[in-house]
Design an enzyme around this catalytic site. Structure first.
Site, PDB file in Angstrom:
ATOM      1  N   HIS A  54       0.838  -1.199   0.000  1.00  0.00           N
ATOM      2  CA  HIS A  54       0.000   0.000   0.000  1.00  0.00           C
ATOM      3  C   HIS A  54       0.877   1.255   0.000  1.00  0.00           C
ATOM      4  O   HIS A  54       2.096   1.189   0.192  1.00  0.00           O
ATOM      5  CB  HIS A  54      -0.945   0.009   1.213  1.00  0.00           C
TER       6      HIS A  54
HETATM    7  P1  TYD Z   1      -1.603  -2.706   7.553  1.00  0.00           P
HETATM    8  O1  TYD Z   1      -1.194  -1.276   7.595  1.00  0.00           O
HETATM    9  O2  TYD Z   1      -2.272  -3.187   6.304  1.00  0.00           O
HETATM   10  O3  TYD Z   1      -0.340  -3.621   7.863  1.00  0.00           O
HETATM   11  P2  TYD Z   1       1.013  -3.839   7.033  1.00  0.00           P
HETATM   12  O4  TYD Z   1       1.232  -2.641   6.187  1.00  0.00           O
HETATM   13  O5  TYD Z   1       2.069  -3.988   8.072  1.00  0.00           O
HETATM   14  O6  TYD Z   1       0.884  -5.093   6.267  1.00  0.00           O
HETATM   15  O7  TYD Z   1      -2.528  -2.992   8.819  1.00  0.00           O
HETATM   16  C1  TYD Z   1      -2.982  -4.306   9.126  1.00  0.00           C
HETATM   17  C2  TYD Z   1      -4.235  -4.174   9.966  1.00  0.00           C
HETATM   18  O8  TYD Z   1      -3.956  -3.512  11.202  1.00  0.00           O
HETATM   19  C3  TYD Z   1      -5.338  -3.357   9.286  1.00  0.00           C
HETATM   20  O9  TYD Z   1      -6.591  -3.973   9.593  1.00  0.00           O
HETATM   21  C4  TYD Z   1      -5.264  -2.025   9.968  1.00  0.00           C
HETATM   22  C5  TYD Z   1      -4.771  -2.348  11.351  1.00  0.00           C
HETATM   23  N1  TYD Z   1      -3.926  -1.274  11.925  1.00  0.00           N
HETATM   24  C6  TYD Z   1      -4.402  -0.509  12.982  1.00  0.00           C
HETATM   25  O10 TYD Z   1      -5.533  -0.702  13.459  1.00  0.00           O
HETATM   26  N2  TYD Z   1      -3.610   0.447  13.517  1.00  0.00           N
HETATM   27  C7  TYD Z   1      -2.359   0.701  13.024  1.00  0.00           C
HETATM   28  O11 TYD Z   1      -1.654   1.608  13.535  1.00  0.00           O
HETATM   29  C8  TYD Z   1      -1.899  -0.075  11.913  1.00  0.00           C
HETATM   30  C9  TYD Z   1      -0.519   0.149  11.339  1.00  0.00           C
HETATM   31  C10 TYD Z   1      -2.702  -1.050  11.402  1.00  0.00           C
END
Ligand code: TYD
Length: 140
Positions: A54
């Site tokens: 992303h």
């Molecule tokens: P995501 O940002 O997609 O993780 P990564 O980039 O590490 O693969 O986030 C994964 C899940 O966690 C998504 O459902 C959103 C949640 N999340 C939060 O609730 N708070 C946060 O600060 C972050 C980074 C993610």
């Protein structure tokens, strides 16, 4: 890892070396080019997992490997690059509008992220084509 373009760059933190163990610190307003509004960390990451995938509308981040190592693949919509994080003193600053993917986590790796804003799902581009369209608009 070497310093690169404006959308990503290396952040070096101090290290207090001591026979009792090394100590590194981060001071707001000094080491990080934004006000830190959130800290999160990834751990228990399976070695074959892929994270990220992303970009963000506004969010800026600095990513650290506090333990172990992993790879970050960076894509600004024009050029691609990749970095291996493995030194807790060296972070990777990632600007807004940068597509990132993380993989190849070593066993027991811990990834800490300092972020410029609190969590907001509306700030994410999770679709690569939407990200590319945003890059084109930003370049106009
Ligand atoms: P995501 O940002 O997609 O993780 P990564 O980039 O590490 O693969 O986030 C994964 C899940 O966690 C998504 O459902 C959103 C949640 N999340 C939060 O609730 N708070 C946060 O600060 C972050 C980074 C993610």
């Amino acid at each position: 890892m070497t310093a690169v373009q404006g959308f990503v760059r290396q952040i070096d933190l101090p290290q207090i070396h001591d026979p009792r163990g090394d100590l590194t610190f981060v001071e707001g307003g000094k080491h990080i080019p934004f006000e830190i509004r959130r800290v999160y960390y990834l751990y228990n990451v399976p070695v074959d997992a892929e994270r990220g995938g992303h970009a963000h509308r506004e969010l800026e981040q600095v990513v650290f490997a506090l333990s172990g190592s992993f790879r970050i693949k960076i894509d600004d919509g024009r050029e691609k690059s990749e970095y291996w994080l493995r030194d807790p003193r060296k972070g990777l600053y990632i600007n807004r509008l940068v597509w990132r993917e993380m993989d190849s986590f070593s066993q027991g790796a811990v990834c800490m992220v300092l972020a410029s804003h609190r969590y907001d799902e509306g700030d994410y581009y999770r679709n690569y084509d939407d990200f590319l369209a945003a890059i084109r608009v930003a370049a106009e």
